[in-house]
Design an enzyme around this catalytic site. Structure first.
Site, PDB file in Angstrom:
ATOM      1  N   ASP A  87       4.360   0.777  12.153  1.00 31.82           N
ATOM      2  CA  ASP A  87       2.993   0.334  11.597  1.00 31.82           C
ATOM      3  C   ASP A  87       3.012  -1.141  11.968  1.00 31.82           C
ATOM      4  O   ASP A  87       2.308  -2.142  11.561  1.00 31.82           O
ATOM      5  CB  ASP A  87       3.363   0.062   9.969  1.00 31.82           C
ATOM      6  CG  ASP A  87       2.997   1.522   9.547  1.00 31.82           C
ATOM      7  OD1 ASP A  87       2.364   2.349  10.285  1.00 31.82           O
ATOM      8  OD2 ASP A  87       2.824   1.835   8.252  1.00 31.82           O
ATOM      9  N   ARG A  90      -8.748  -0.751   4.299  1.00 39.19           N
ATOM     10  CA  ARG A  90      -7.830   0.343   3.777  1.00 39.19           C
ATOM     11  C   ARG A  90      -6.350  -0.449   3.393  1.00 39.19           C
ATOM     12  O   ARG A  90      -5.735   0.206   2.632  1.00 39.19           O
ATOM     13  CB  ARG A  90      -7.702   1.526   4.930  1.00 39.19           C
ATOM     14  CG  ARG A  90      -8.851   2.340   4.992  1.00 39.19           C
ATOM     15  CD  ARG A  90      -8.381   3.576   6.015  1.00 39.19           C
ATOM     16  NE  ARG A  90      -7.206   3.997   5.428  1.00 39.19           N
ATOM     17  CZ  ARG A  90      -6.331   4.522   6.354  1.00 39.19           C
ATOM     18  NH1 ARG A  90      -6.278   4.606   7.735  1.00 39.19           N
ATOM     19  NH2 ARG A  90      -5.027   5.120   5.798  1.00 39.19           N
ATOM     20  N   LYS A 147       0.958  -1.174  -0.006  1.00 39.37           N
ATOM     21  CA  LYS A 147       0.062   0.091  -0.006  1.00 39.37           C
ATOM     22  C   LYS A 147       1.085   1.233  -0.039  1.00 39.37           C
ATOM     23  O   LYS A 147       0.620   2.185  -0.833  1.00 39.37           O
ATOM     24  CB  LYS A 147      -0.904   0.023   1.290  1.00 39.37           C
ATOM     25  CG  LYS A 147      -1.695   1.244   1.546  1.00 39.37           C
ATOM     26  CD  LYS A 147      -2.491   1.231   2.659  1.00 39.37           C
ATOM     27  CE  LYS A 147      -1.755   1.495   3.998  1.00 39.37           C
ATOM     28  NZ  LYS A 147      -1.535   3.125   4.222  1.00 39.37           N
ATOM     29  N   ASN A 148       1.889   1.303   0.990  1.00 36.40           N
ATOM     30  CA  ASN A 148       2.691   2.641   1.056  1.00 36.40           C
ATOM     31  C   ASN A 148       3.394   2.734  -0.260  1.00 36.40           C
ATOM     32  O   ASN A 148       4.118   3.772  -0.082  1.00 36.40           O
ATOM     33  CB  ASN A 148       3.313   2.490   2.323  1.00 36.40           C
ATOM     34  CG  ASN A 148       2.377   2.864   3.784  1.00 36.40           C
ATOM     35  OD1 ASN A 148       1.137   3.089   3.296  1.00 36.40           O
ATOM     36  ND2 ASN A 148       2.950   2.477   4.728  1.00 36.40           N
ATOM     37  N   ARG A 181       0.027  14.846  13.180  1.00 35.07           N
ATOM     38  CA  ARG A 181       0.572  14.428  11.821  1.00 35.07           C
ATOM     39  C   ARG A 181       0.407  15.732  10.964  1.00 35.07           C
ATOM     40  O   ARG A 181      -0.093  15.636   9.827  1.00 35.07           O
ATOM     41  CB  ARG A 181      -0.233  13.261  11.212  1.00 35.07           C
ATOM     42  CG  ARG A 181      -0.031  12.098  11.763  1.00 35.07           C
ATOM     43  CD  ARG A 181      -0.661  10.882  11.423  1.00 35.07           C
ATOM     44  NE  ARG A 181       0.167  10.348  10.392  1.00 35.07           N
ATOM     45  CZ  ARG A 181      -0.260   9.128   9.746  1.00 35.07           C
ATOM     46  NH1 ARG A 181      -1.324   8.563   9.948  1.00 35.07           N
ATOM     47  NH2 ARG A 181       0.540   8.471   8.953  1.00 35.07           N
ATOM     48  N   CYS A 216      -6.146  13.248  12.688  1.00 29.44           N
ATOM     49  CA  CYS A 216      -6.164  11.735  12.465  1.00 29.44           C
ATOM     50  C   CYS A 216      -5.908  11.194  13.734  1.00 29.44           C
ATOM     51  O   CYS A 216      -5.563  11.555  14.623  1.00 29.44           O
ATOM     52  CB  CYS A 216      -4.565  11.708  11.570  1.00 29.44           C
ATOM     53  SG  CYS A 216      -4.496   9.820  11.521  1.00 29.44           S
TER      54      CYS A 216
END
Ligand code: UD1
Length: 416
Positions: A305, A397, A22-23, A122, A117
Site C-alpha cells: 500500500d 475511500r 481504514k484497514n 484477489r 478488482c
C-alpha cells in the site's frame, strides 16, 4: 466528478493529525456482528469505505448511532439479515469481512463474491477453505458465497499465502467456535493485532496476534466493549512521502511510529532526517532525495500500500531505483499516469525501474485506485505547474480530508 487541482513546488511545512486506520476500522466494525451487546468505537476515520460498511451492517439489522465526530455505537442485537448484496460488496472488497462473524453468530451467511478488482484477481479461496475446515458448508452459486454451519468447530488452518483479511475473517469466526483454532501462516499486520485487541476486550481468547501463528480458544459469547481504532500507518506514510518529495519539514501527530519501521527506514535511506516522539513523527527532507529500491512483502516488510507513493518520490530522486511488487499482480497502474508528468519508468513484469529526473511537469491525470491516486498527489506536489487529478473518489475511500490536510501543510491544492 470531483477533481483535485494541485500546484506543485511548495515545500510542505507544519503539523497535522493522522486519522484512524481504514484497514483496522473495517474489520473492527465487522466484529460488532459477533455480539448482541453494544460496541462503541472511537477514532473512526470519515471515509467512503467506512460509510459503505456501515450501510452494509445497517441493512443486516445492526443499529448504527453516530456519537460524535469520530465515534459511533453499533448494536447488533437486532441482526436479522445475514446477507451482503452485490451492490455494496462490489464497491469494497473488504465487505468479505462480514462472512466469518455472520457465520459464527447466525450459523449462516450469504455474501456476494467481491468479483474483479483493478489491482488484480484477489480471490477469497483462503477465507472459504478456512471456514470449511471449521465445519462450514459453503457453496458458491450465482456469484454468492452461501455458507451454513451448525456450530463452528475449532480447527488447524494453514493458509497458502499470507492474507490479511483472510486471517481477520478466520480469527473472528474462531472466537465463537467450539474448541481451539490455530491459524498458521497468519498475517502479522498491525491491523490484525488491533482487531485481536478489540476482540479480546469483547471477551475473546486470542494468543499470538502479531506472529504468524494465532491461537483462538472459542468462547460461548462475546460482550460489548469500547474500542479506539489505531492510527493509519499508510496515511502517515503517504504524508511523509508528500513532505519528503517537496523538500519539506512536517510533524505528524496522533500516529504510531512503531507500525512504520520499513517505511521510515526507506525514507531515511532516501536522505530524510526523522525524529520520533510519543505519538508523533517529525520529518525534515533534504534538498533532493536519493533513489531507494524496494520490494513489497507482508508485514513487517515494505507494504504494497506504500509502493505507489515511493514510486512517485523515486521519479524525482537522484539515481535509479528498482521496485518489485510481490503481493498484487497488477499494481503498476499509476505508472502510465506518472509518465504523463514526465517520469522515466520502465516496467518488466512485476519490476519497475525508475530513473530519477530533475523535475516533473504538471498535467491532467486520472486516479485508478486508492494508492495509485495517492502517488499522483505526491508526484503533483513535486511537479512544476498545475496537475489536475480526475476520479478522486478513489482517494475518498481511504484518505480523510486529504485536500484540507495538505492545505494545512501549505500545499496549493483545491478540490473542484
Ligand atoms: C489487505 C488490505 C489492503 C492491502 C493488502 C495487502 C484491508 C481491508 N485491505 O487486503 O489494503 O493492500 O491487505 O497488504 O485490510 N489471496 C488469495 N486468496 C485469498 C486471499 C488472498 O489468493 O483467499 C491473495 C491476493 O490475491 C493477494 C495476496 O493473497 O495476492 C494478499 O492479499 P490479502 O492480504 O488477502 O489482501 P486483502 O486482505 O484483500
Amino acid at each position: 466528478m470531483d477533481k483535485l487541482a494541485i500546484k506543485g513546488g511548495t515545500p510542505l511545512s507544519g503539523e497535522i493529525a493522522i486519522s484512524g486506520a481504514k484497514n483496522a476500522a473495517l474489520p473492527i466494525l465487522c466484529a460488532a456482528l459477533l455480539t448482541d451487546e453494544i460496541m462503541t468505537f472511537s477514532n473512526l476515520p470519515h471515509l467512503r469505505d467506512v460509510t459503505t460498511l456501515l450501510r452494509l451492517l445497517a441493512q443486516m439489522g445492526v443499529r448504527v448511532t453516530p456519537e460524535s465526530e469520530a465515534a459511533a455505537a453499533l448494536d447488533a442485537s437486532g441482526l436479522n439479515n445475514p446477507c451482503a448484496p452485490y451492490d455494496l460488496v462490489k464497491t469494497m472488497r473488504a465487505s468479505i469481512l462480514v462472512l466469518g462473524p455472520l457465520l459464527a453468530r447466525c450459523g449462516e451467511a450469504r455474501v456476494s463474491l467481491p468479483g474483479g478488482c483493478a489491482i488484480g484477481a484477489r480471490p477469497v479461496d483462503q477465507h472459504i477453505r478456512g471456514l470449511q475446515a471449521m465445519g462450514a458448508e459453503i457453496q458458491v452459486e450465482q456469484g454468492y458465497i452461501q455458507a451454513k454451519a451448525g456450530h463452528l468447530q475449532g480447527a488447524r488452518i494453514c493458509t497458502d499465502m499470507v492474507t490479511v483479511t483472510g486471517t481477520e475473517n478466520l480469527m473472528m469466526a474462531a472466537t465463537l467456535a467450539e474448541g481451539e483454532t490455530i491459524i498458521e501462516n497468519a498475517a502479522r499486520e498491525p491491523e490484525v493485532v488491533d482487531l485481536a485487541n478489540c476482540l479480546v476486550n469483547m471477551g475473546a481468547r486470542i494468543f499470538g496476534a502479531g506472529t504468524d501463528v494465532i491461537r483462538v480458544q472459542g468462547v460461548e459469547r462475546l460482550h460489548g466493549a469500547a474500542y479506539a481504532i489505531m492510527p493509519d500507518r499508510i496515511e502517515t506514510g503517504t504524508y511523509l512521502c508528500a513532505a519528503a518529495v517537496t523538500g519539506g519539514r512536517v510533524r505528524l501527530l496522533k500516529t504510531a511510529a512503531d507500525t512504520l519501521d520499513s517505511i521510515i527506514d526507506k525514507l531515511m535511506e532516501a536522505g530524510c532526517d526523522i525524529q520520533i516522539a510519543r505519538e508523533a513523527i517529525h520529518l525534515q527532507a533534504p534538498a533532493r532525495l536519493k533513489s531507494v529500491s524496494l520490494r513489497t512483502a507482508p508485514y513487517p516488510a515494505f507494504p504494497t500500500d506504500m509502493q505507489a507513493q515511493f514510486m512517485a518520490i523515486n521519479c524525482v530522486a537522484e539515481g535509479v531505483a528498482t521496485i518489485r511488487e510481490t503481493i498484487f499482480e497488477n499494481r503498476f497502474m499509476h505508472v502510465a499516469e506518472l509518465q504523463r508528468l514526465g517520469a522515466d519508468i520502465q516496467i518488466e513484469g512485476n519490476n519497475a525501474v525508475v530513473r530519477g529526473i530533475a523535475g516533473l511537469q504538471g498535467a491532467n491525470v486520472m486516479a485508478t485506485d486508492l494508492r495509485a491516486s495517492a502517488s499522483l498527489v505526491v508526484a503533483a506536489l513535486a511537479a512544476q505547474g498545475e496537475t489536475r487529478i480526475d476520479r478522486i473518489y478513489h482517494l475518498d475511500r481511504g484518505y480523510e480530508d486529504m485536500a484540507l490536510k495538505l492545505s494545512r501543510l501549505g500545499a496549493k491544492v483545491e478540490r473542484i
